[in-house]
Design an enzyme around this catalytic site. Structure first.
Site, short mmCIF file in Angstrom:
data_model
loop_
_atom_site.label_atom_id
_atom_site.label_comp_id
_atom_site.label_asym_id
_atom_site.label_seq_id
_atom_site.Cartn_x
_atom_site.Cartn_y
_atom_site.Cartn_z
N LYS A 116 -10.73 -18.46 -39.42
CA LYS A 116 -9.58 -18.41 -40.35
C LYS A 116 -10.04 -18.78 -41.75
CE LYS A 116 -4.89 -20.20 -41.05
NZ LYS A 116 -4.34 -18.90 -41.44
N HIS A 132 -6.78 -23.97 -35.64
CA HIS A 132 -6.98 -22.51 -35.66
C HIS A 132 -8.42 -22.17 -35.30
CE1 HIS A 132 -3.10 -22.24 -37.77
NE2 HIS A 132 -3.11 -20.96 -37.43
#
Ligand code: NAD
Length: 254
Positions: free
Chosen positions: A145, A141
């Site tokens: 995040k 990610h």
């Protein structure tokens, strides 16, 4: 016309949801909710309670933060507002407890991943799991995040564990080299999960299966946040007909 409030409207996902709802013919953004939001063609309220007191909407879409989403839902659900939730980090027990506060005919729909490709990745992983003694999940990610592992990775690990019904022989989390703890990942229901956080990614996941003399990799990549929008719109269109807690986009995929 479905009247929608977007909670987290100033965030990365919230802004994309506002654009997608605006572009759809059968729904409209009535208001946004975000303590860091500015008006953008619709009113933006600092919290869900103020939004309910000042605006009339059928569905609350929530893409906020793991530490605030439960509080938002605890206000919206008892007021009979259907909720479409993408914010990750909520446990099943918390979701069930929140859904129980809603009157009959109100739906809490939570999808750990709104992309059709990720749902299929999880279904393929479920099918493969009984045939491979080993399985590991690697998720990638963007660096901002907040939670790790991702909701999708946790759900995938749970599905693999349920589907195969046996323990791994190389379970992970061993720390035989001092200072390298974590090298084998976090164990989620006995499945090692590895979280990569880096510039260059939106959201990707690879599920790696191993057996004697063979391996199988199933990979999904979201290159853009628009990949989530067909799933979010499907959720908004579906919750009005539903009641209680529904987890997973697969419930609405024909
Ligand atoms: P972000 O940090 O860009 O945006 C979050 C927004 O929420 C911010 O604008 C913040 O001001 C706002 N906010 C904070 N407290 C609030 C409150 N009490 N009420 C309303 N708004 C509030 O985050 P993002 O990248 O947009 O991601 C949001 C969430 O969505 C994360 O949990 C992420 O993991 C999740 N996500 C889920 C999916 C999925 O398919 N389920 C996909 C992508 C992201």
């Amino acid at each position: 016309m479905i009247r929608v409030a977007v909670s987290g409207c100033a965030g990365r996902m919230g802004k994309t949801v506002v654009e997608a709802v605006d572009a759809a013919d059968d729904m409209e953004v009535v208001c946004g909710i975000d303590p860091h939001g500015a008006e953008a063609g619709f009113a933006v309220y600092p919290d869900v309670r103020t939004a309910i007191d000042n605006a009339d909407f059928d569905v609350l879409v929530d893409f906020t933060q793991p530490d605030v989403v439960a509080g938002n839902l605890a206000v919206a659900l008892p007021a009979g507002i259907d909720c479409v939730v993408g914010t990750t980090g909520l446990s099943n027990a918390t979701l069930e407890g929140l859904a129980a506060t809603a009157p009959d005919g109100t739906c809490l729909f939570y999808a750990p991943n709104f992309t059709t490709g990720a749902v299929l990745m999880m279904q393929f992983a479920k099918a493969a799991a009984p045939y491979f003694p080993e399985a590991e999940v690697i998720e990638f990610h963007h660096a901002k995040k907040k939670d790790a592992p991702s909701g999708t990775a946790v759900r995938t690990a749970q599905i693999i564990a349920e589907s195969r019904g046996f323990e791994s022989e190389a379970p992970g989390s061993e720390t035989e080299i001092e200072g390298c703890e974590g090298a084998r990942g976090a164990l989620v229901d006995g499945v090692p999960v590895h979280s990569v956080r880096s510039m260059g990614y939106v959201a990707s996941q690879e599920v790696v299966f191993g057996s004697m003399g063979q391996s199988l990799a199933i990979r999904h990549d979201s290159w853009d946040r628009t990949s989530y929008m067909p799933g979010v719109l499907l959720g908004i269109r579906s919750v009005g007909e539903e009641s209680g807690l529904i987890v997973g986009l697969e419930n609405f995929m024909a």
